[in-house]
Design a protein around this motif. Sequence first.
Motif, PDB file in Angstrom:
ATOM      1  N   MET A  13      11.756 -20.989  30.090  1.00  0.00           N
ATOM      2  CA  MET A  13      11.788 -22.164  30.966  1.00  0.00           C
ATOM      3  C   MET A  13      13.007 -23.035  30.669  1.00  0.00           C
ATOM      4  SD  MET A  13       9.225 -21.729  33.006  1.00  0.00           S
ATOM      5  CE  MET A  13       9.220 -23.343  33.763  1.00  0.00           C
ATOM      6  N   LEU A  15       1.548 -15.517  44.737  1.00  0.00           N
ATOM      7  CA  LEU A  15       1.848 -15.431  43.307  1.00  0.00           C
ATOM      8  C   LEU A  15       0.685 -16.026  42.527  1.00  0.00           C
ATOM      9  CD1 LEU A  15       5.630 -16.351  43.070  1.00  0.00           C
ATOM     10  CD2 LEU A  15       4.497 -14.361  44.062  1.00  0.00           C
ATOM     11  N   ARG A  16       0.011 -15.197  41.748  1.00  0.00           N
ATOM     12  CA  ARG A  16      -1.121 -15.669  40.946  1.00  0.00           C
ATOM     13  C   ARG A  16      -1.058 -15.101  39.545  1.00  0.00           C
ATOM     14  NH1 ARG A  16      -5.870 -15.480  45.631  1.00  0.00           N
ATOM     15  NH2 ARG A  16      -5.006 -17.252  46.743  1.00  0.00           N
ATOM     16  N   PRO A  17       0.012 -15.470  38.812  1.00  0.00           N
ATOM     17  CA  PRO A  17       0.203 -14.878  37.488  1.00  0.00           C
ATOM     18  C   PRO A  17      -0.964 -15.188  36.557  1.00  0.00           C
ATOM     19  CG  PRO A  17       1.630 -16.792  37.790  1.00  0.00           C
ATOM     20  CD  PRO A  17       1.037 -16.471  39.124  1.00  0.00           C
ATOM     21  N   LYS A  18      -1.182 -14.276  35.640  1.00  0.00           N
ATOM     22  CA  LYS A  18      -2.231 -14.479  34.630  1.00  0.00           C
ATOM     23  C   LYS A  18      -1.617 -14.468  33.231  1.00  0.00           C
ATOM     24  CE  LYS A  18      -7.064 -13.116  34.697  1.00  0.00           C
ATOM     25  NZ  LYS A  18      -7.842 -12.048  35.378  1.00  0.00           N
ATOM     26  N   MET A  19      -0.530 -13.736  33.063  1.00  0.00           N
ATOM     27  CA  MET A  19       0.152 -13.754  31.780  1.00  0.00           C
ATOM     28  C   MET A  19       1.100 -14.951  31.723  1.00  0.00           C
ATOM     29  SD  MET A  19       0.977  -9.712  31.205  1.00  0.00           S
ATOM     30  CE  MET A  19       1.928 -10.122  29.732  1.00  0.00           C
ATOM     31  N   VAL A  20       1.299 -15.446  30.497  1.00  0.00           N
ATOM     32  CA  VAL A  20       2.253 -16.538  30.260  1.00  0.00           C
ATOM     33  C   VAL A  20       3.618 -16.178  30.852  1.00  0.00           C
ATOM     34  CG1 VAL A  20       3.561 -17.648  28.407  1.00  0.00           C
ATOM     35  CG2 VAL A  20       1.068 -17.418  28.208  1.00  0.00           C
ATOM     36  N   ALA A  37       3.779 -16.363  34.603  1.00  0.00           N
ATOM     37  CA  ALA A  37       3.840 -17.751  35.071  1.00  0.00           C
ATOM     38  C   ALA A  37       5.250 -18.312  34.911  1.00  0.00           C
ATOM     39  CB  ALA A  37       2.839 -18.618  34.305  1.00  0.00           C
ATOM     40  N   HIS A  38       5.884 -18.008  33.762  1.00  0.00           N
ATOM     41  CA  HIS A  38       7.270 -18.464  33.577  1.00  0.00           C
ATOM     42  C   HIS A  38       8.161 -17.934  34.699  1.00  0.00           C
ATOM     43  CE1 HIS A  38       6.583 -18.766  28.918  1.00  0.00           C
ATOM     44  NE2 HIS A  38       6.032 -19.770  29.578  1.00  0.00           N
ATOM     45  N   ALA A  80       7.296 -16.995  37.731  1.00  0.00           N
ATOM     46  CA  ALA A  80       6.959 -17.644  39.004  1.00  0.00           C
ATOM     47  C   ALA A  80       7.553 -19.048  39.075  1.00  0.00           C
ATOM     48  CB  ALA A  80       5.446 -17.699  39.179  1.00  0.00           C
ATOM     49  N   MET A  81       7.524 -19.772  37.962  1.00  0.00           N
ATOM     50  CA  MET A  81       8.045 -21.142  37.958  1.00  0.00           C
ATOM     51  C   MET A  81       9.561 -21.158  38.113  1.00  0.00           C
ATOM     52  SD  MET A  81       5.586 -23.245  35.268  1.00  0.00           S
ATOM     53  CE  MET A  81       5.444 -22.003  33.992  1.00  0.00           C
ATOM     54  N   ILE A  82      10.265 -20.279  37.396  1.00  0.00           N
ATOM     55  CA  ILE A  82      11.730 -20.285  37.544  1.00  0.00           C
ATOM     56  C   ILE A  82      12.123 -19.763  38.929  1.00  0.00           C
ATOM     57  CG2 ILE A  82      13.922 -19.400  36.625  1.00  0.00           C
ATOM     58  CD1 ILE A  82      12.708 -21.656  34.962  1.00  0.00           C
ATOM     59  N   GLN A 142      10.624 -20.633  41.552  1.00  0.00           N
ATOM     60  CA  GLN A 142      10.526 -21.858  42.356  1.00  0.00           C
ATOM     61  C   GLN A 142      11.751 -22.742  42.130  1.00  0.00           C
ATOM     62  OE1 GLN A 142       9.701 -23.622  45.084  1.00  0.00           O
ATOM     63  NE2 GLN A 142       7.540 -23.230  44.660  1.00  0.00           N
ATOM     64  N   TRP A 143      12.199 -22.816  40.883  1.00  0.00           N
ATOM     65  CA  TRP A 143      13.359 -23.652  40.574  1.00  0.00           C
ATOM     66  C   TRP A 143      14.636 -23.082  41.209  1.00  0.00           C
ATOM     67  CZ3 TRP A 143      14.278 -28.367  39.700  1.00  0.00           C
ATOM     68  CH2 TRP A 143      15.481 -28.796  39.137  1.00  0.00           C
ATOM     69  N   PRO A 184      11.403 -16.898  50.635  1.00  0.00           N
ATOM     70  CA  PRO A 184      11.358 -17.900  49.575  1.00  0.00           C
ATOM     71  C   PRO A 184      12.421 -17.684  48.495  1.00  0.00           C
ATOM     72  CG  PRO A 184       9.728 -16.214  49.155  1.00  0.00           C
ATOM     73  CD  PRO A 184      10.519 -15.767  50.362  1.00  0.00           C
ATOM     74  N   MET A 222       6.042 -26.408  40.094  1.00  0.00           N
ATOM     75  CA  MET A 222       6.032 -25.530  38.915  1.00  0.00           C
ATOM     76  C   MET A 222       4.834 -25.821  38.009  1.00  0.00           C
ATOM     77  SD  MET A 222      10.063 -24.955  37.929  1.00  0.00           S
ATOM     78  CE  MET A 222      10.678 -26.626  38.192  1.00  0.00           C
ATOM     79  N   TRP A 244       1.594 -23.614  36.597  1.00  0.00           N
ATOM     80  CA  TRP A 244       1.191 -23.487  35.197  1.00  0.00           C
ATOM     81  C   TRP A 244      -0.288 -23.868  35.036  1.00  0.00           C
ATOM     82  CZ3 TRP A 244       2.325 -20.746  31.323  1.00  0.00           C
ATOM     83  CH2 TRP A 244       1.947 -21.094  30.027  1.00  0.00           C
ATOM     84  N   THR A 285      -2.310 -21.037  36.314  1.00  0.00           N
ATOM     85  CA  THR A 285      -2.310 -19.891  35.398  1.00  0.00           C
ATOM     86  C   THR A 285      -3.264 -20.127  34.231  1.00  0.00           C
ATOM     87  OG1 THR A 285      -0.020 -19.369  35.988  1.00  0.00           O
ATOM     88  CG2 THR A 285      -0.859 -18.398  33.953  1.00  0.00           C
ATOM     89  N   ARG A 325      -6.767 -19.669  35.428  1.00  0.00           N
ATOM     90  CA  ARG A 325      -7.104 -18.241  35.540  1.00  0.00           C
ATOM     91  C   ARG A 325      -7.408 -17.622  34.193  1.00  0.00           C
ATOM     92  NH1 ARG A 325      -1.977 -18.066  38.589  1.00  0.00           N
ATOM     93  NH2 ARG A 325      -2.723 -18.889  40.563  1.00  0.00           N
ATOM     94  N   ARG A 326      -6.696 -18.076  33.168  1.00  0.00           N
ATOM     95  CA  ARG A 326      -6.868 -17.534  31.825  1.00  0.00           C
ATOM     96  C   ARG A 326      -8.099 -18.099  31.134  1.00  0.00           C
ATOM     97  NH1 ARG A 326      -1.997 -15.495  29.698  1.00  0.00           N
ATOM     98  NH2 ARG A 326      -2.437 -16.229  27.602  1.00  0.00           N
TER      99      ARG A 326
END
Lengths: 304, 304
Positions: A84, A126-131, A134-135, A137-139, A141-142, A225, B138, B142, B145, B148-149
């Motif tokens: 991040m 986008l529905r991440p479950k792993m850390v 999620a990272h 998916a967030m970047i 977006q950025w 997107p 973002m 998080w 996520t 979900r976890r």
Amino acid sequence: MRILVTGAGGFVGRALVGQLGEVHEVIALDLSCDGLPGAIEGDIADPAVRAEATADPVDAIVHLATIPGGAAEADPEAGWRTNMDASFGLIQGAARHGNRPRVLFASSIAVFGDPLPAKVDDATPLRPKMVYGAHKAMIEQWVATLTRRGAIEGLSLRLPGIVARPRAPSGMISAFMSDVFHSLKARQPFVSPVSPEATLWLMSVDRIVGNIRHALESELVADEPHAVTLPAVRTAMADLAREICRQAEADPALVSYRPQPAVEAGFGRQPPLETPRAEAMGFGNDGTLAALVTRALERIGEGL
Amino acid sequence: MRILVTGAGGFVGRALVGQLGEVHEVIALDLSCDGLPGAIEGDIADPAVRAEATADPVDAIVHLATIPGGAAEADPEAGWRTNMDASFGLIQGAARHGNRPRVLFASSIAVFGDPLPAKVDDATPLRPKMVYGAHKAMIEQWVATLTRRGAIEGLSLRLPGIVARPRAPSGMISAFMSDVFHSLKARQPFVSPVSPEATLWLMSVDRIVGNIRHALESELVADEPHAVTLPAVRTAMADLAREICRQAEADPALVSYRPQPAVEAGFGRQPPLETPRAEAMGFGNDGTLAALVTRALERIGEGL
């Protein structure tokens, strides 16, 4: 073009830098860059390293460096700093020159999370479950926001499993996808942590390098997107192992299965994948399982 | 319940803490918390402050603290530290106790970006254009996520314009939505930076406090994407000014219009808003423009 490649010492990075170096000026950046001439060795989580890498304007960044799945799960704070904060700082450093650099961000199919729906396509949320997912998916977006603002010309590429990675510990839970190549090429037993029926999305390193070059060298049409799922070859684990045995002349009896529920759930349930947006943009997969296996085995032959 | 409220010294925070304190144990946290007994004064961007606030388990966090729109645009690095790193660290600190705290994250309609589509509803994609809106999108990802976890029980609430904020400089580009109440209540001239036809989504501070209490005290049904756009009253700027003049007995001639294109584009083009998910969850708006104006003017009467 003047191109900054992060994660340049890694598996994809080395192959990419090798090709790009023939026609472009490449600034390679990684913790360790053995054998890459003129590289910057350092941690992108260190602001001084980022400042050095972005001191002069670059035309493009290929941002591959990441704390991968298993390692990010084990240390979410370190994962946040690299995946991040460092991503933010790196892009900020390059964008401040005002030349609107192209930013190709290596995202991942981990943004879709698990369990996956019956089909994945360009409309899948986008529905991440792993850390790690999620990272990514967030970047994404950025990168998209900065592109909307006109600060960069960004595109996130969602990579499937890239094979065959080196055997060295990489912190990747998905390492088995590559280990199967190494073991069978060496005629050693391979115990699969997913079932024979497990389905995987794969791409050879040569194909991902080709796709990244395409993203660097072609006209990018600004389109929401600002992220795209790359095409992949979808294969069952048993079919993959059988094809590797055939091409490597290994005994199929070397392969056994001891599925681990978590690995199966996270990496072995990849449904049919439709990627019309990526294909319309000129990105492609390896074509066939046989071609993918051939390319992956060739790289192992090079001692990688 | 033991509830940590960040941004407790702010406009919404003070009103919320005042109500929650009657029935819950509240830990108020903000840079400045004048008059809030037992509050923690400090910067959530400081790890030591976060450690103090999350030293013991909390049942819930209401995370209001933020670097708002204009301020985040002016200093993206400071915005990242507070809106991104501090949000991560705060939730991490609370979740590590293992009691799966409820986390209510104050997001914003800024996640939708601009220009907005002809209608906004629960399917509208997140396409932020402001730095602040991207931060909110973002952290929504998080929070989802972690939900979900199973690490937290999270919900992001997308707030419309909350009125009437105090007149003090808040770094908010949208401050005019509140200033119109203050000026006309004081029978002073008001120059609108948006046109008479500009359309706004608004909610009174009493209504947002009621909605946050509802999110704290009701059963939350885990539902993707773990974020919800709150209902709002939609009004034209001219109708809003007219209603304030009527209730405050101010001369409508005090109102003039000098539209600024950037403000009009960012805050004055809010289309019809449909929020069936929020309504099904029990969230509501002020009902009518008249009721919204009455509530907002009452608060000003209290000297806020």
